[in-house]
Write a protein that holds these residues in place. Structure first.
Motif, mmCIF file in Angstrom:
data_model
loop_
_atom_site.group_PDB
_atom_site.id
_atom_site.type_symbol
_atom_site.label_atom_id
_atom_site.label_comp_id
_atom_site.label_asym_id
_atom_site.label_seq_id
_atom_site.Cartn_x
_atom_site.Cartn_y
_atom_site.Cartn_z
ATOM 1 N N ASP A 175 50.658 35.143 -2.560
ATOM 2 C CA ASP A 175 50.964 33.746 -2.894
ATOM 3 C C ASP A 175 51.057 32.124 -1.758
ATOM 4 N N GLY A 176 51.529 33.040 -0.754
ATOM 5 C CA GLY A 176 51.493 31.895 0.023
ATOM 6 C C GLY A 176 52.130 31.330 1.027
ATOM 7 N N GLY A 177 52.011 30.354 1.656
ATOM 8 C CA GLY A 177 53.505 29.494 2.284
ATOM 9 C C GLY A 177 54.782 29.052 1.595
ATOM 10 N N SER A 178 54.305 28.701 0.365
ATOM 11 C CA SER A 178 55.869 28.536 -0.604
ATOM 12 C C SER A 178 55.611 29.510 -0.996
ATOM 13 N N SER A 179 55.679 30.830 -1.326
ATOM 14 C CA SER A 179 56.019 31.842 -2.055
ATOM 15 C C SER A 179 57.068 31.644 -2.677
ATOM 16 N N VAL A 282 55.446 26.482 11.941
ATOM 17 C CA VAL A 282 56.300 28.272 12.898
ATOM 18 C C VAL A 282 56.843 28.859 12.536
ATOM 19 N N ARG A 283 56.913 29.690 11.573
ATOM 20 C CA ARG A 283 57.804 30.259 10.006
ATOM 21 C C ARG A 283 56.914 32.019 10.158
ATOM 22 N N HIS A 284 58.554 32.913 10.546
ATOM 23 C CA HIS A 284 58.220 33.714 9.385
ATOM 24 C C HIS A 284 59.815 34.034 8.981
ATOM 25 N N ALA A 285 58.926 35.217 7.637
ATOM 26 C CA ALA A 285 60.115 35.682 6.773
ATOM 27 C C ALA A 285 61.087 36.551 7.616
ATOM 28 N N ALA A 286 62.325 36.802 6.919
ATOM 29 C CA ALA A 286 63.046 37.319 6.800
ATOM 30 C C ALA A 286 63.002 38.827 7.508
ATOM 31 N N MET A 302 53.534 32.400 8.817
ATOM 32 C CA MET A 302 53.259 30.888 9.073
ATOM 33 C C MET A 302 52.900 30.469 10.359
ATOM 34 N N MET A 303 51.350 30.402 10.907
ATOM 35 C CA MET A 303 51.579 30.118 12.450
ATOM 36 C C MET A 303 50.240 28.708 13.012
ATOM 37 N N PRO A 304 50.556 28.232 13.455
ATOM 38 C CA PRO A 304 49.666 27.155 13.958
ATOM 39 C C PRO A 304 47.744 27.197 13.732
ATOM 40 N N GLY A 308 42.936 30.424 15.812
ATOM 41 C CA GLY A 308 42.586 30.230 14.408
ATOM 42 C C GLY A 308 42.835 32.340 13.702
ATOM 43 N N GLN A 309 43.560 32.158 13.740
ATOM 44 C CA GLN A 309 44.506 33.594 13.301
ATOM 45 C C GLN A 309 44.492 33.896 12.252
ATOM 46 N N GLY A 310 44.920 33.155 11.323
ATOM 47 C CA GLY A 310 46.532 32.537 9.800
ATOM 48 C C GLY A 310 45.325 33.535 9.207
#
Length: 524
Positions: A175-179, A282-286, A302-304, A308-310
Protein backbone atom coordinates in the motif's frame (compact mmCIF):
# COMPACT_ATOMS: atom_id res chain seq x y z
CA UNK A 1 -5.77 -33.72 19.87
CA UNK A 2 -7.71 -30.63 20.96
CA UNK A 3 -4.99 -28.31 19.64
CA UNK A 4 -4.96 -30.01 16.24
CA UNK A 5 -8.74 -29.81 16.08
CA UNK A 6 -8.73 -26.07 16.81
CA UNK A 7 -6.07 -25.42 14.18
CA UNK A 8 -7.99 -27.42 11.58
CA UNK A 9 -11.17 -25.46 12.33
CA UNK A 10 -9.31 -22.17 12.06
CA UNK A 11 -7.75 -23.10 8.74
CA UNK A 12 -10.99 -24.27 7.14
CA UNK A 13 -12.62 -20.95 8.03
CA UNK A 14 -10.09 -18.95 6.03
CA UNK A 15 -11.37 -16.82 3.16
CA UNK A 16 -8.05 -17.06 1.32
CA UNK A 17 -4.44 -18.03 1.79
CA UNK A 18 -3.11 -14.52 1.05
CA UNK A 19 -4.57 -11.00 1.28
CA UNK A 20 -3.05 -8.24 -0.84
CA UNK A 21 -3.44 -4.69 0.46
CA UNK A 22 -3.40 -2.35 -2.54
CA UNK A 23 -3.26 -3.17 -6.23
CA UNK A 24 -0.40 -1.13 -7.66
CA UNK A 25 2.55 -2.70 -9.55
CA UNK A 26 3.93 -4.60 -6.53
CA UNK A 27 0.56 -6.13 -5.63
CA UNK A 28 -0.51 -6.90 -9.18
CA UNK A 29 2.84 -8.64 -9.73
CA UNK A 30 2.23 -10.69 -6.57
CA UNK A 31 -1.29 -11.50 -7.79
CA UNK A 32 0.17 -12.88 -11.02
CA UNK A 33 2.75 -14.99 -9.20
CA UNK A 34 0.32 -16.34 -6.60
CA UNK A 35 -2.29 -16.95 -9.28
CA UNK A 36 0.16 -18.97 -11.36
CA UNK A 37 0.95 -21.05 -8.26
CA UNK A 38 -2.76 -21.72 -7.64
CA UNK A 39 -2.76 -19.88 -4.29
CA UNK A 40 -6.18 -18.51 -3.29
CA UNK A 41 -5.68 -14.75 -3.01
CA UNK A 42 -7.88 -11.70 -2.36
CA UNK A 43 -6.70 -8.21 -3.31
CA UNK A 44 -8.33 -5.03 -1.97
CA UNK A 45 -7.93 -1.70 -3.74
CA UNK A 46 -9.80 1.54 -3.05
CA UNK A 47 -9.60 2.86 -6.62
CA UNK A 48 -10.62 0.87 -9.68
CA UNK A 49 -8.89 3.08 -12.23
CA UNK A 50 -5.17 2.75 -12.77
CA UNK A 51 -3.27 5.79 -11.53
CA UNK A 52 -2.92 7.88 -14.69
CA UNK A 53 0.42 9.46 -13.89
CA UNK A 54 3.45 7.59 -15.22
CA UNK A 55 5.88 7.16 -12.35
CA UNK A 56 8.30 4.33 -13.17
CA UNK A 57 10.12 4.72 -16.47
CA UNK A 58 12.08 1.54 -17.09
CA UNK A 59 12.41 -2.19 -16.49
CA UNK A 60 15.48 -4.36 -16.91
CA UNK A 61 16.31 -8.01 -17.58
CA UNK A 62 15.85 -9.24 -14.00
CA UNK A 63 12.35 -7.79 -13.73
CA UNK A 64 11.36 -9.11 -17.14
CA UNK A 65 12.61 -12.55 -16.12
CA UNK A 66 10.18 -12.41 -13.20
CA UNK A 67 7.33 -11.68 -15.60
CA UNK A 68 8.55 -14.35 -18.00
CA UNK A 69 7.93 -16.91 -15.26
CA UNK A 70 4.19 -16.22 -15.56
CA UNK A 71 4.11 -15.86 -19.34
CA UNK A 72 3.73 -12.07 -19.49
CA UNK A 73 7.06 -10.90 -20.86
CA UNK A 74 6.04 -10.92 -24.54
CA UNK A 75 2.81 -9.01 -23.87
CA UNK A 76 4.70 -6.43 -21.83
CA UNK A 77 7.62 -6.02 -24.23
CA UNK A 78 5.39 -5.18 -27.19
CA UNK A 79 4.56 -1.88 -25.44
CA UNK A 80 8.15 -1.09 -24.47
CA UNK A 81 11.10 0.51 -26.26
CA UNK A 82 14.67 -0.79 -25.87
CA UNK A 83 17.23 1.34 -24.07
CA UNK A 84 20.77 0.98 -25.36
CA UNK A 85 22.51 4.19 -24.32
CA UNK A 86 22.77 6.69 -21.46
CA UNK A 87 24.08 10.12 -22.39
CA UNK A 88 25.37 13.08 -20.37
CA UNK A 89 25.59 16.41 -22.23
CA UNK A 90 25.41 20.17 -21.79
CA UNK A 91 22.71 22.52 -23.09
CA UNK A 92 25.22 23.70 -25.68
CA UNK A 93 25.27 20.16 -27.09
CA UNK A 94 28.66 19.10 -25.76
CA UNK A 95 28.73 15.38 -25.01
CA UNK A 96 30.29 14.66 -21.62
CA UNK A 97 29.90 10.89 -21.41
CA UNK A 98 28.06 8.00 -23.07
CA UNK A 99 27.40 4.57 -21.54
CA UNK A 100 26.31 1.70 -23.78
CA UNK A 101 24.34 -1.11 -22.15
CA UNK A 102 25.73 -4.61 -22.66
CA UNK A 103 23.74 -7.58 -23.90
CA UNK A 104 22.18 -9.38 -20.96
CA UNK A 105 22.99 -12.95 -19.91
CA UNK A 106 19.52 -13.30 -18.36
CA UNK A 107 17.64 -13.93 -21.59
CA UNK A 108 15.80 -10.59 -21.61
CA UNK A 109 16.57 -7.09 -22.96
CA UNK A 110 19.02 -5.33 -20.64
CA UNK A 111 16.77 -2.28 -20.28
CA UNK A 112 13.45 -1.12 -21.73
CA UNK A 113 11.50 2.11 -21.46
CA UNK A 114 7.87 1.77 -20.37
CA UNK A 115 4.67 3.74 -20.02
CA UNK A 116 3.50 2.64 -16.60
CA UNK A 117 -0.30 2.93 -16.96
CA UNK A 118 -0.24 0.63 -20.00
CA UNK A 119 2.15 -1.78 -18.30
CA UNK A 120 -0.12 -2.01 -15.26
CA UNK A 121 -3.13 -2.76 -17.45
CA UNK A 122 -1.27 -5.65 -19.06
CA UNK A 123 -0.41 -7.00 -15.62
CA UNK A 124 -4.02 -6.67 -14.48
CA UNK A 125 -5.19 -8.53 -17.57
CA UNK A 126 -2.68 -11.25 -16.71
CA UNK A 127 -4.29 -11.73 -13.29
CA UNK A 128 -7.65 -12.34 -14.94
CA UNK A 129 -6.31 -15.71 -16.14
CA UNK A 130 -6.34 -17.03 -12.59
CA UNK A 131 -9.67 -17.98 -11.00
CA UNK A 132 -7.98 -18.33 -7.61
CA UNK A 133 -7.36 -14.56 -7.43
CA UNK A 134 -10.25 -12.29 -6.41
CA UNK A 135 -9.66 -8.57 -6.94
CA UNK A 136 -12.11 -6.32 -5.11
CA UNK A 137 -12.12 -2.65 -6.07
CA UNK A 138 -13.76 0.05 -3.99
CA UNK A 139 -12.55 -1.67 -0.83
CA UNK A 140 -9.97 -0.40 1.64
CA UNK A 141 -8.19 -2.36 4.37
CA UNK A 142 -8.51 -0.28 7.52
CA UNK A 143 -7.05 -2.61 10.12
CA UNK A 144 -5.04 -5.82 10.32
CA UNK A 145 -4.81 -8.19 13.29
CA UNK A 146 -3.33 -11.64 13.64
CA UNK A 147 -3.07 -14.70 15.86
CA UNK A 148 -1.22 -18.00 15.77
CA UNK A 149 -3.35 -19.34 12.91
CA UNK A 150 -4.27 -16.46 10.62
CA UNK A 151 -4.36 -12.74 9.89
CA UNK A 152 -7.62 -10.81 9.82
CA UNK A 153 -8.18 -7.73 7.66
CA UNK A 154 -10.97 -5.28 8.41
CA UNK A 155 -12.22 -4.01 5.06
CA UNK A 156 -14.38 -0.93 4.47
CA UNK A 157 -16.49 -0.24 1.40
CA UNK A 158 -15.27 3.05 -0.06
CA UNK A 159 -18.79 4.25 -0.88
CA UNK A 160 -20.98 2.99 1.95
CA UNK A 161 -18.41 2.60 4.71
CA UNK A 162 -19.81 -0.87 5.45
CA UNK A 163 -17.19 -3.08 7.07
CA UNK A 164 -16.41 -6.76 6.73
CA UNK A 165 -13.60 -8.97 7.97
CA UNK A 166 -11.54 -11.30 5.83
CA UNK A 167 -9.20 -14.00 7.12
CA UNK A 168 -6.12 -15.44 5.46
CA UNK A 169 -2.85 -17.05 6.44
CA UNK A 170 -0.79 -14.06 5.35
CA UNK A 171 -1.15 -10.38 4.47
CA UNK A 172 1.07 -8.64 1.93
CA UNK A 173 1.01 -4.87 2.49
CA UNK A 174 1.64 -3.29 -0.92
CA UNK A 175 0.00 0.00 0.00
CA UNK A 176 2.79 2.41 -0.88
CA UNK A 177 5.09 4.83 0.85
CA UNK A 178 2.38 6.10 3.21
CA UNK A 179 1.39 2.51 4.07
CA UNK A 180 -1.47 2.39 6.53
CA UNK A 181 -0.56 -1.19 7.44
CA UNK A 182 3.01 -0.22 8.28
CA UNK A 183 1.75 2.70 10.37
CA UNK A 184 -0.75 0.51 12.22
CA UNK A 185 1.98 -2.03 13.00
CA UNK A 186 4.10 0.83 14.39
CA UNK A 187 7.04 -0.05 12.16
CA UNK A 188 9.23 3.06 11.90
CA UNK A 189 10.77 4.40 8.70
CA UNK A 190 14.52 4.94 8.74
CA UNK A 191 16.05 7.60 6.51
CA UNK A 192 15.13 11.02 5.22
CA UNK A 193 13.44 13.06 2.49
CA UNK A 194 15.64 15.22 0.24
CA UNK A 195 14.44 18.84 0.40
CA UNK A 196 14.90 19.71 -3.29
CA UNK A 197 11.54 20.04 -5.06
CA UNK A 198 11.32 18.62 -8.58
CA UNK A 199 8.78 19.22 -11.32
CA UNK A 200 7.95 16.34 -13.66
CA UNK A 201 6.57 17.16 -17.09
CA UNK A 202 4.84 14.40 -19.07
CA UNK A 203 4.17 14.93 -22.76
CA UNK A 204 3.10 13.13 -25.93
CA UNK A 205 5.42 13.28 -28.91
CA UNK A 206 4.20 15.02 -32.08
CA UNK A 207 7.44 15.47 -34.03
CA UNK A 208 10.77 13.68 -33.63
CA UNK A 209 13.84 15.70 -32.59
CA UNK A 210 17.51 14.64 -32.63
CA UNK A 211 18.35 11.85 -30.16
CA UNK A 212 14.77 11.75 -28.87
CA UNK A 213 15.22 8.00 -28.21
CA UNK A 214 18.25 8.38 -25.91
CA UNK A 215 17.95 8.74 -22.14
CA UNK A 216 19.85 11.95 -21.40
CA UNK A 217 21.09 13.84 -18.36
CA UNK A 218 21.54 17.54 -19.12
CA UNK A 219 24.33 19.13 -17.08
CA UNK A 220 23.99 22.77 -16.11
CA UNK A 221 25.04 25.04 -13.26
CA UNK A 222 21.50 26.11 -12.47
CA UNK A 223 19.18 23.52 -14.02
CA UNK A 224 20.34 19.91 -14.53
CA UNK A 225 17.58 17.92 -16.26
CA UNK A 226 16.63 14.28 -16.73
CA UNK A 227 15.29 13.73 -20.26
CA UNK A 228 13.39 10.41 -20.59
CA UNK A 229 12.00 8.81 -23.79
CA UNK A 230 9.05 6.83 -22.45
CA UNK A 231 7.43 4.21 -24.68
CA UNK A 232 4.31 4.48 -26.84
CA UNK A 233 5.15 8.01 -27.94
CA UNK A 234 5.40 9.52 -24.46
CA UNK A 235 8.22 11.64 -23.08
CA UNK A 236 9.20 13.05 -19.70
CA UNK A 237 11.46 15.74 -18.29
CA UNK A 238 12.39 16.20 -14.62
CA UNK A 239 13.67 19.59 -13.43
CA UNK A 240 14.88 20.59 -9.96
CA UNK A 241 13.62 23.86 -8.54
CA UNK A 242 16.02 26.29 -6.93
CA UNK A 243 15.66 27.46 -3.33
CA UNK A 244 14.04 30.65 -4.61
CA UNK A 245 11.42 28.84 -6.72
CA UNK A 246 8.12 27.24 -5.74
CA UNK A 247 5.23 25.38 -7.34
CA UNK A 248 3.59 28.72 -8.18
CA UNK A 249 6.43 29.44 -10.61
CA UNK A 250 5.50 26.40 -12.72
CA UNK A 251 1.73 26.13 -12.53
CA UNK A 252 0.98 26.83 -16.18
CA UNK A 253 2.07 25.28 -19.46
CA UNK A 254 3.52 28.64 -20.49
CA UNK A 255 5.86 28.50 -17.51
CA UNK A 256 6.80 24.90 -18.32
CA UNK A 257 7.53 25.75 -21.96
CA UNK A 258 10.19 28.21 -20.81
CA UNK A 259 12.12 25.32 -19.29
CA UNK A 260 11.59 22.95 -22.21
CA UNK A 261 12.70 25.60 -24.69
CA UNK A 262 16.20 25.56 -23.16
CA UNK A 263 16.59 22.10 -24.72
CA UNK A 264 15.07 23.14 -28.03
CA UNK A 265 11.64 21.59 -27.32
CA UNK A 266 8.63 23.57 -28.59
CA UNK A 267 4.87 22.96 -28.98
CA UNK A 268 5.71 21.62 -32.44
CA UNK A 269 7.48 18.68 -30.81
CA UNK A 270 5.15 17.64 -27.97
CA UNK A 271 1.84 18.22 -26.24
CA UNK A 272 2.16 18.62 -22.47
CA UNK A 273 -0.58 16.58 -20.84
CA UNK A 274 0.31 16.67 -17.15
CA UNK A 275 2.90 17.76 -14.63
CA UNK A 276 3.51 17.21 -10.93
CA UNK A 277 5.87 18.11 -8.10
CA UNK A 278 7.67 15.74 -5.77
CA UNK A 279 10.58 15.27 -3.41
CA UNK A 280 12.85 12.23 -3.25
CA UNK A 281 12.69 9.82 -0.31
CA UNK A 282 15.55 7.65 0.93
CA UNK A 283 13.82 5.51 3.54
CA UNK A 284 13.27 1.92 4.54
CA UNK A 285 11.12 0.18 7.13
CA UNK A 286 12.88 -0.98 10.27
CA UNK A 287 11.56 -4.49 9.59
CA UNK A 288 9.69 -6.01 6.66
CA UNK A 289 7.83 -8.72 8.53
CA UNK A 290 5.54 -8.65 11.53
CA UNK A 291 4.33 -12.18 12.11
CA UNK A 292 1.94 -13.00 9.26
CA UNK A 293 2.17 -9.52 7.72
CA UNK A 294 4.82 -8.51 5.18
CA UNK A 295 5.74 -5.12 3.74
CA UNK A 296 6.58 -4.97 0.03
CA UNK A 297 7.61 -2.28 -2.43
CA UNK A 298 7.35 1.34 -1.29
CA UNK A 299 5.73 0.19 1.96
CA UNK A 300 9.11 -1.38 2.81
CA UNK A 301 11.56 0.91 1.03
CA UNK A 302 11.70 4.16 -0.96
CA UNK A 303 14.60 5.35 -3.07
CA UNK A 304 15.45 8.20 -5.47
CA UNK A 305 14.46 7.56 -9.10
CA UNK A 306 17.88 7.92 -10.73
CA UNK A 307 18.56 4.21 -11.25
CA UNK A 308 14.97 3.50 -12.30
CA UNK A 309 14.68 0.70 -9.75
CA UNK A 310 11.89 1.70 -7.34
CA UNK A 311 8.95 -0.06 -8.96
CA UNK A 312 11.18 -2.91 -10.09
CA UNK A 313 12.34 -3.56 -6.55
CA UNK A 314 8.72 -4.04 -5.53
CA UNK A 315 8.21 -6.60 -8.30
CA UNK A 316 11.31 -8.47 -7.15
CA UNK A 317 10.07 -8.36 -3.56
CA UNK A 318 6.88 -10.06 -4.75
CA UNK A 319 8.69 -12.76 -6.73
CA UNK A 320 11.04 -13.56 -3.86
CA UNK A 321 8.28 -13.81 -1.27
CA UNK A 322 5.56 -15.48 -3.32
CA UNK A 323 7.41 -18.68 -4.22
CA UNK A 324 8.35 -19.05 -0.57
CA UNK A 325 4.73 -18.56 0.50
CA UNK A 326 3.76 -21.27 -1.98
CA UNK A 327 6.19 -23.74 -0.45
CA UNK A 328 5.07 -22.94 3.10
CA UNK A 329 1.36 -23.10 2.25
CA UNK A 330 1.85 -26.44 0.51
CA UNK A 331 3.72 -27.71 3.56
CA UNK A 332 7.01 -28.36 1.77
CA UNK A 333 9.14 -25.78 3.60
CA UNK A 334 8.98 -24.53 7.20
CA UNK A 335 7.57 -21.10 7.91
CA UNK A 336 11.04 -19.93 8.94
CA UNK A 337 11.95 -19.69 5.23
CA UNK A 338 9.78 -16.55 5.11
CA UNK A 339 12.34 -14.78 7.29
CA UNK A 340 14.77 -14.98 4.35
CA UNK A 341 12.55 -12.59 2.38
CA UNK A 342 14.06 -9.54 4.07
CA UNK A 343 17.56 -10.99 4.49
CA UNK A 344 17.74 -11.65 0.74
CA UNK A 345 16.00 -8.55 -0.56
CA UNK A 346 17.19 -5.82 1.82
CA UNK A 347 20.89 -5.90 0.79
CA UNK A 348 19.99 -5.59 -2.89
CA UNK A 349 17.59 -2.72 -2.18
CA UNK A 350 20.27 -1.00 -0.10
CA UNK A 351 22.83 -1.37 -2.90
CA UNK A 352 20.42 -0.03 -5.52
CA UNK A 353 19.45 2.87 -3.26
CA UNK A 354 23.13 3.72 -2.89
CA UNK A 355 23.58 3.57 -6.67
CA UNK A 356 20.54 5.83 -7.10
CA UNK A 357 21.92 8.40 -4.68
CA UNK A 358 25.33 8.36 -6.37
CA UNK A 359 23.79 8.74 -9.83
CA UNK A 360 21.72 11.60 -8.45
CA UNK A 361 24.88 13.35 -7.34
CA UNK A 362 26.31 12.96 -10.83
CA UNK A 363 23.10 14.29 -12.42
CA UNK A 364 22.77 17.26 -10.06
CA UNK A 365 26.40 18.32 -9.78
CA UNK A 366 27.73 21.27 -11.76
CA UNK A 367 29.66 19.76 -14.65
CA UNK A 368 32.72 21.58 -15.98
CA UNK A 369 33.86 19.01 -18.51
CA UNK A 370 34.03 15.33 -19.44
CA UNK A 371 36.85 14.51 -17.04
CA UNK A 372 34.83 15.51 -14.00
CA UNK A 373 31.81 13.40 -14.90
CA UNK A 374 33.99 10.45 -15.90
CA UNK A 375 35.69 10.65 -12.53
CA UNK A 376 32.36 10.65 -10.72
CA UNK A 377 30.82 7.81 -12.71
CA UNK A 378 34.08 5.89 -12.71
CA UNK A 379 34.26 6.16 -8.93
CA UNK A 380 30.73 4.80 -8.63
CA UNK A 381 31.44 1.86 -10.92
CA UNK A 382 34.68 1.17 -9.09
CA UNK A 383 32.83 1.05 -5.78
CA UNK A 384 30.51 -1.52 -7.29
CA UNK A 385 33.53 -3.37 -8.73
CA UNK A 386 32.28 -2.88 -12.27
CA UNK A 387 34.27 -1.72 -15.32
CA UNK A 388 33.45 1.12 -17.67
CA UNK A 389 31.50 1.21 -20.00
CA UNK A 390 28.80 -1.15 -18.58
CA UNK A 391 25.94 0.33 -16.58
CA UNK A 392 26.11 0.10 -12.77
CA UNK A 393 23.19 -2.35 -12.97
CA UNK A 394 24.55 -4.61 -15.73
CA UNK A 395 25.95 -7.17 -13.30
CA UNK A 396 23.56 -10.12 -12.65
CA UNK A 397 22.06 -10.06 -9.15
CA UNK A 398 23.36 -12.20 -6.32
CA UNK A 399 22.26 -13.32 -2.86
CA UNK A 400 24.80 -13.36 -0.06
CA UNK A 401 22.59 -14.58 2.76
CA UNK A 402 19.29 -16.42 2.89
CA UNK A 403 17.83 -19.70 1.63
CA UNK A 404 21.10 -20.97 0.18
CA UNK A 405 23.70 -23.44 1.35
CA UNK A 406 27.42 -24.00 0.82
CA UNK A 407 30.50 -21.89 0.27
CA UNK A 408 29.99 -18.49 -1.41
CA UNK A 409 33.67 -17.64 -1.79
CA UNK A 410 35.72 -17.62 -4.97
CA UNK A 411 33.86 -18.65 -8.11
CA UNK A 412 31.04 -20.36 -6.28
CA UNK A 413 27.72 -20.50 -8.13
CA UNK A 414 25.76 -20.38 -4.87
CA UNK A 415 23.61 -17.28 -4.55
CA UNK A 416 24.08 -16.28 -8.18
CA UNK A 417 21.32 -15.93 -10.76
CA UNK A 418 21.85 -18.53 -13.45
CA UNK A 419 22.24 -17.44 -17.06
CA UNK A 420 19.33 -17.98 -19.43
CA UNK A 421 20.47 -19.10 -22.89
CA UNK A 422 18.42 -20.71 -25.62
CA UNK A 423 18.27 -24.46 -25.27
CA UNK A 424 16.54 -27.38 -26.96
CA UNK A 425 14.71 -30.51 -25.90
CA UNK A 426 16.02 -33.83 -27.28
CA UNK A 427 13.07 -33.69 -29.69
CA UNK A 428 14.35 -30.44 -31.17
CA UNK A 429 12.03 -27.88 -29.55
CA UNK A 430 14.07 -24.70 -28.99
CA UNK A 431 13.21 -22.19 -26.28
CA UNK A 432 14.72 -20.15 -23.46
CA UNK A 433 15.94 -22.03 -20.41
CA UNK A 434 13.26 -20.73 -18.03
CA UNK A 435 10.49 -21.91 -20.34
CA UNK A 436 11.65 -25.47 -19.60
CA UNK A 437 12.34 -24.93 -15.90
CA UNK A 438 8.80 -23.75 -15.09
CA UNK A 439 7.97 -23.05 -11.44
CA UNK A 440 9.91 -26.01 -10.04
CA UNK A 441 13.15 -26.50 -8.21
CA UNK A 442 15.52 -27.91 -10.84
CA UNK A 443 18.91 -29.55 -10.49
CA UNK A 444 21.11 -29.11 -13.56
CA UNK A 445 24.14 -31.30 -14.24
CA UNK A 446 27.10 -30.74 -16.56
CA UNK A 447 26.88 -33.75 -18.94
CA UNK A 448 25.70 -35.87 -16.04
CA UNK A 449 22.42 -36.92 -14.43
CA UNK A 450 22.68 -34.59 -11.41
CA UNK A 451 20.66 -36.90 -9.17
CA UNK A 452 23.58 -39.32 -9.29
CA UNK A 453 25.66 -36.77 -7.37
CA UNK A 454 23.28 -36.73 -4.39
CA UNK A 455 23.43 -38.88 -1.29
CA UNK A 456 20.34 -40.90 -0.46
CA UNK A 457 19.31 -38.38 2.17
CA UNK A 458 19.94 -35.39 -0.10
CA UNK A 459 17.90 -36.99 -2.88
CA UNK A 460 15.01 -37.67 -0.51
CA UNK A 461 15.02 -34.05 0.71
CA UNK A 462 15.05 -32.53 -2.79
CA UNK A 463 12.42 -35.01 -3.98
CA UNK A 464 10.14 -33.77 -1.20
CA UNK A 465 10.30 -30.32 -2.82
CA UNK A 466 9.29 -31.71 -6.20
CA UNK A 467 12.74 -31.13 -7.67
CA UNK A 468 13.38 -32.14 -11.27
CA UNK A 469 16.76 -33.48 -12.40
CA UNK A 470 18.10 -32.44 -15.80
CA UNK A 471 21.37 -33.21 -17.57
CA UNK A 472 22.73 -30.36 -19.70
CA UNK A 473 24.28 -31.75 -22.88
CA UNK A 474 26.41 -30.12 -25.56
CA UNK A 475 24.53 -29.50 -28.80
CA UNK A 476 27.38 -31.17 -30.69
CA UNK A 477 26.86 -34.31 -28.62
CA UNK A 478 23.93 -36.66 -28.10
CA UNK A 479 20.98 -36.70 -25.74
CA UNK A 480 20.86 -39.68 -23.38
CA UNK A 481 17.45 -39.22 -21.85
CA UNK A 482 14.12 -37.57 -22.52
CA UNK A 483 14.66 -34.99 -19.76
CA UNK A 484 18.05 -33.79 -21.08
CA UNK A 485 18.41 -30.29 -22.47
CA UNK A 486 20.75 -29.40 -25.30
CA UNK A 487 22.85 -26.27 -24.72
CA UNK A 488 22.72 -24.68 -28.18
CA UNK A 489 25.70 -22.32 -27.82
CA UNK A 490 27.47 -23.84 -24.84
CA UNK A 491 26.50 -20.87 -22.66
CA UNK A 492 25.05 -22.88 -19.78
CA UNK A 493 27.86 -25.44 -19.72
CA UNK A 494 30.42 -22.61 -19.76
CA UNK A 495 28.55 -20.91 -16.92
CA UNK A 496 28.81 -24.06 -14.79
CA UNK A 497 32.47 -24.68 -15.68
CA UNK A 498 33.51 -21.10 -14.95
CA UNK A 499 32.14 -21.69 -11.47
CA UNK A 500 33.92 -25.02 -11.18
CA UNK A 501 30.88 -27.12 -10.42
CA UNK A 502 29.27 -30.19 -11.99
CA UNK A 503 25.75 -29.40 -10.83
CA UNK A 504 23.57 -26.70 -9.28
CA UNK A 505 20.11 -26.59 -7.73
CA UNK A 506 18.12 -23.67 -9.15
CA UNK A 507 15.31 -22.10 -7.12
CA UNK A 508 12.01 -20.98 -8.69
CA UNK A 509 13.39 -17.41 -8.83
CA UNK A 510 16.48 -18.66 -10.78
CA UNK A 511 19.01 -18.15 -7.98
CA UNK A 512 21.30 -21.07 -7.19
CA UNK A 513 20.45 -22.61 -3.82
CA UNK A 514 23.23 -25.22 -3.73
CA UNK A 515 26.14 -26.41 -5.89
CA UNK A 516 28.12 -29.62 -6.21
CA UNK A 517 31.45 -29.28 -4.44
CA UNK A 518 30.18 -26.87 -1.79
CA UNK A 519 27.24 -28.85 -0.42
CA UNK A 520 24.02 -30.16 -1.97
CA UNK A 521 21.84 -30.37 1.11
CA UNK A 522 18.52 -28.52 1.22
CA UNK A 523 19.09 -25.10 2.86
CA UNK A 524 17.85 -24.71 6.42
Amino acid sequence: MNTASKQSTSETALDAEVILVGYGPTAVAAANFLGAYGIKTIAFERYKDIYARARAVTVNDWTMRCFQSVGLDAALLKDMDPTNTLLWKTYSGKELMRINLNKSTLGQPPSSMIYQPVMEQTLRTGVERHACVDVQFGKQVTHVSQDAHCATAEVADAETGAKTTVRARYVLACDGGSSGVRTQLDIPLIGSTINTLWVVVDARVKKWWPERHILKFWSDKQRPVVDIPLSLGNHRWEFPLSDKESEKDFETKEQLWKMLSTMGITPDHVDIHQHAFYRHHVRHAARWREGRVFLLGDAAHMMPPWAGQGMQSGVRDSFNLCWKLREVIKGRLPESVLDTYESERAPNVAMITDVSEELGRVIKMTMTGPEKIKAMVGGLLSKLKLPIPPSPLDKPPTIGKGWITGDLSGRSAVGQMIAQPRVSTPAGHRCRLDDLLGHDFVMLGDEVDPSSLLSVQERKAWDALGTRYIAVRSAVGSARGDTDIMDMEGTLLNWLRQRQTKAVVVRPDRFVAAAYGTGLSVPK
